[in-house]
Design a protein around this motif. Structure first.
Motif, PDB file in Angstrom:
ATOM      1  N   GLY A  80       0.790  -1.223   0.000  1.00  0.00           N
ATOM      2  CA  GLY A  80       0.000   0.000   0.000  1.00  0.00           C
ATOM      3  C   GLY A  80       0.823   1.274   0.000  1.00  0.00           C
ATOM      4  O   GLY A  80       0.273   2.358  -0.137  1.00  0.00           O
ATOM      5  N   ASN A  81       2.159   1.156   0.128  1.00  0.00           N
ATOM      6  CA  ASN A  81       3.001   2.354   0.033  1.00  0.00           C
ATOM      7  C   ASN A  81       2.997   2.855  -1.404  1.00  0.00           C
ATOM      8  O   ASN A  81       3.018   2.060  -2.349  1.00  0.00           O
ATOM      9  CB  ASN A  81       4.442   2.060   0.458  1.00  0.00           C
ATOM     10  CG  ASN A  81       4.602   1.978   1.954  1.00  0.00           C
ATOM     11  OD1 ASN A  81       3.653   2.165   2.700  1.00  0.00           O
ATOM     12  ND2 ASN A  81       5.805   1.680   2.395  1.00  0.00           N
ATOM     13  N   VAL A  82       3.002   4.165  -1.554  1.00  0.00           N
ATOM     14  CA  VAL A  82       2.950   4.771  -2.886  1.00  0.00           C
ATOM     15  C   VAL A  82       4.269   5.481  -3.162  1.00  0.00           C
ATOM     16  O   VAL A  82       4.762   6.244  -2.330  1.00  0.00           O
ATOM     17  CB  VAL A  82       1.775   5.766  -2.986  1.00  0.00           C
ATOM     18  CG1 VAL A  82       1.741   6.438  -4.350  1.00  0.00           C
ATOM     19  CG2 VAL A  82       0.446   5.062  -2.704  1.00  0.00           C
ATOM     20  N   ASN A  83       4.845   5.208  -4.323  1.00  0.00           N
ATOM     21  CA  ASN A  83       6.098   5.828  -4.759  1.00  0.00           C
ATOM     22  C   ASN A  83       5.919   6.397  -6.154  1.00  0.00           C
ATOM     23  O   ASN A  83       4.992   6.026  -6.869  1.00  0.00           O
ATOM     24  CB  ASN A  83       7.233   4.792  -4.801  1.00  0.00           C
ATOM     25  CG  ASN A  83       7.590   4.266  -3.439  1.00  0.00           C
ATOM     26  OD1 ASN A  83       8.064   5.008  -2.596  1.00  0.00           O
ATOM     27  ND2 ASN A  83       7.347   2.989  -3.207  1.00  0.00           N
ATOM     28  N   LEU A  84       6.847   7.252  -6.547  1.00  0.00           N
ATOM     29  CA  LEU A  84       6.878   7.793  -7.899  1.00  0.00           C
ATOM     30  C   LEU A  84       8.230   7.428  -8.489  1.00  0.00           C
ATOM     31  O   LEU A  84       9.272   7.772  -7.922  1.00  0.00           O
ATOM     32  CB  LEU A  84       6.693   9.311  -7.865  1.00  0.00           C
ATOM     33  CG  LEU A  84       6.491  10.003  -9.194  1.00  0.00           C
ATOM     34  CD1 LEU A  84       5.162   9.575  -9.833  1.00  0.00           C
ATOM     35  CD2 LEU A  84       6.501  11.523  -9.017  1.00  0.00           C
ATOM     36  N   SER A  85       8.210   6.699  -9.599  1.00  0.00           N
ATOM     37  CA  SER A  85       9.467   6.293 -10.234  1.00  0.00           C
ATOM     38  C   SER A  85      10.072   7.472 -10.985  1.00  0.00           C
ATOM     39  O   SER A  85       9.435   8.514 -11.157  1.00  0.00           O
ATOM     40  CB  SER A  85       9.231   5.132 -11.202  1.00  0.00           C
ATOM     41  OG  SER A  85       8.569   5.592 -12.376  1.00  0.00           O
ATOM     42  N   LEU A  86      11.281   7.286 -11.442  1.00  0.00           N
ATOM     43  CA  LEU A  86      11.928   8.267 -12.308  1.00  0.00           C
ATOM     44  C   LEU A  86      11.597   7.932 -13.761  1.00  0.00           C
ATOM     45  O   LEU A  86      11.267   6.786 -14.074  1.00  0.00           O
ATOM     46  CB  LEU A  86      13.446   8.216 -12.108  1.00  0.00           C
ATOM     47  CG  LEU A  86      13.951   8.645 -10.734  1.00  0.00           C
ATOM     48  CD1 LEU A  86      15.442   8.340 -10.603  1.00  0.00           C
ATOM     49  CD2 LEU A  86      13.675  10.115 -10.500  1.00  0.00           C
ATOM     50  N   PRO A  87      11.723   8.911 -14.658  1.00  0.00           N
ATOM     51  CA  PRO A  87      11.563   8.590 -16.081  1.00  0.00           C
ATOM     52  C   PRO A  87      12.640   7.593 -16.517  1.00  0.00           C
ATOM     53  O   PRO A  87      13.719   7.535 -15.927  1.00  0.00           O
ATOM     54  CB  PRO A  87      11.765   9.933 -16.783  1.00  0.00           C
ATOM     55  CG  PRO A  87      11.551  10.969 -15.732  1.00  0.00           C
ATOM     56  CD  PRO A  87      11.954  10.332 -14.435  1.00  0.00           C
ATOM     57  N   LYS A  88      12.348   6.839 -17.545  1.00  0.00           N
ATOM     58  CA  LYS A  88      13.263   5.821 -18.092  1.00  0.00           C
ATOM     59  C   LYS A  88      13.793   4.920 -16.986  1.00  0.00           C
ATOM     60  O   LYS A  88      14.972   4.923 -16.657  1.00  0.00           O
ATOM     61  CB  LYS A  88      14.394   6.467 -18.883  1.00  0.00           C
ATOM     62  CG  LYS A  88      13.905   7.119 -20.156  1.00  0.00           C
ATOM     63  CD  LYS A  88      15.040   7.570 -21.039  1.00  0.00           C
ATOM     64  CE  LYS A  88      14.459   8.174 -22.306  1.00  0.00           C
ATOM     65  NZ  LYS A  88      15.466   8.685 -23.198  1.00  0.00           N
ATOM     66  N   SER A  89      12.886   4.168 -16.385  1.00  0.00           N
ATOM     67  CA  SER A  89      13.275   3.244 -15.329  1.00  0.00           C
ATOM     68  C   SER A  89      12.596   1.896 -15.536  1.00  0.00           C
ATOM     69  O   SER A  89      11.623   1.785 -16.280  1.00  0.00           O
ATOM     70  CB  SER A  89      12.917   3.812 -13.951  1.00  0.00           C
ATOM     71  OG  SER A  89      11.541   4.032 -13.838  1.00  0.00           O
ATOM     72  N   TRP A  90      13.147   0.890 -14.880  1.00  0.00           N
ATOM     73  CA  TRP A  90      12.540  -0.440 -14.863  1.00  0.00           C
ATOM     74  C   TRP A  90      11.741  -0.534 -13.563  1.00  0.00           C
ATOM     75  O   TRP A  90      12.271  -0.278 -12.490  1.00  0.00           O
ATOM     76  CB  TRP A  90      13.604  -1.535 -14.898  1.00  0.00           C
ATOM     77  CG  TRP A  90      12.982  -2.883 -15.094  1.00  0.00           C
ATOM     78  CD1 TRP A  90      12.376  -3.660 -14.142  1.00  0.00           C
ATOM     79  CD2 TRP A  90      12.831  -3.590 -16.313  1.00  0.00           C
ATOM     80  NE1 TRP A  90      11.870  -4.798 -14.696  1.00  0.00           N
ATOM     81  CE2 TRP A  90      12.136  -4.781 -16.045  1.00  0.00           C
ATOM     82  CE3 TRP A  90      13.219  -3.328 -17.632  1.00  0.00           C
ATOM     83  CZ2 TRP A  90      11.835  -5.727 -17.019  1.00  0.00           C
ATOM     84  CZ3 TRP A  90      12.917  -4.256 -18.604  1.00  0.00           C
ATOM     85  CH2 TRP A  90      12.232  -5.443 -18.296  1.00  0.00           C
TER      86      TRP A  90
END
Length: 187
Positions: A80-90
């Motif tokens: 349930g934790n929410v994160n935001l990835s970086l552009p151009k990521s796996w």
């Protein structure tokens, strides 16, 4: 007396006056788990960041997402934790991706802030290993104000986040200064 509103008052008015349409998450986003790669495939010299359940976990030579994505931990204790990835990521399959790239009715950061404050407990299943599956996430109902209101809310929340970041930086400097002074006090 001026009509200027503080950011706090402004954000309260925006949120309380917003008469947005209530929509299911699946109406504005693609919800899915991407392919998982094993840690043995990670490469410390890899060009692209790898995001797992709890954020950045390594690097890899390829990426599976061109743009930054909202990721929700879907397995384990941090479910349930929410994160935001970086552009151009796996992004690995330990995260549920909430991809809004093809929807013009939603500001991704508005949705990120909204989900960051969402209580996922009601859709977490499994007693041995907690998990969230796609169907309950897809069915989450959210208030979708007009894009201009979303943009204004994001602008205000970004301002608060920047102020918090600066305060944390100042606190770190004070802690360093305190350590230096204590060290020199007992020479």
């Amino acid at each position: 007396m001026t009509n200027a509103l503080t950011p706090k008052a402004k954000s309260f008015i925006l949120i309380s006056k917003t008469n947005g349409k209530v929509v299911a998450l699946s109406e504005i986003a693609k919800v899915y788990q991407p392919e998982t790669i094993t840690q043995s495939k990670f490469n410390e010299n890899g060009k692209f960041p790898v995001f797992g359940a709890n954020g950045l976990i390594g690097h890899y030579n390829f990426y599976n997402h061109e743009n930054a994505q909202i990721c929700i931990t879907c397995r384990g204790a941090t479910c349930g934790n929410v994160n935001l990835s970086l552009p151009k990521s796996w992004i690995t399959g330990n995260s549920m991706v909430i991809n809004t790239d093809e929807c013009t009715r939603i500001n991704k950061m508005y949705l990120y802030y909204l989900l960051k404050n969402y209580n996922f407990k009601s859709i977490i299943s499994g007693s041995g290993q907690p998990q969230i599956v796609r169907e309950p996430i897809s069915a989450i109902k959210i208030n979708l104000p007009i894009i201009q209101d979303q943009n204004e809310i994001v602008k205000i929340l970004n301002t608060y986040n920047e102020l918090l970041r600066k305060e944390k930086d100042i606190l770190k400097l004070y802690k360093k200064q305190k350590a230096y002074l204590l060290k020199n006090m007992f020479i």
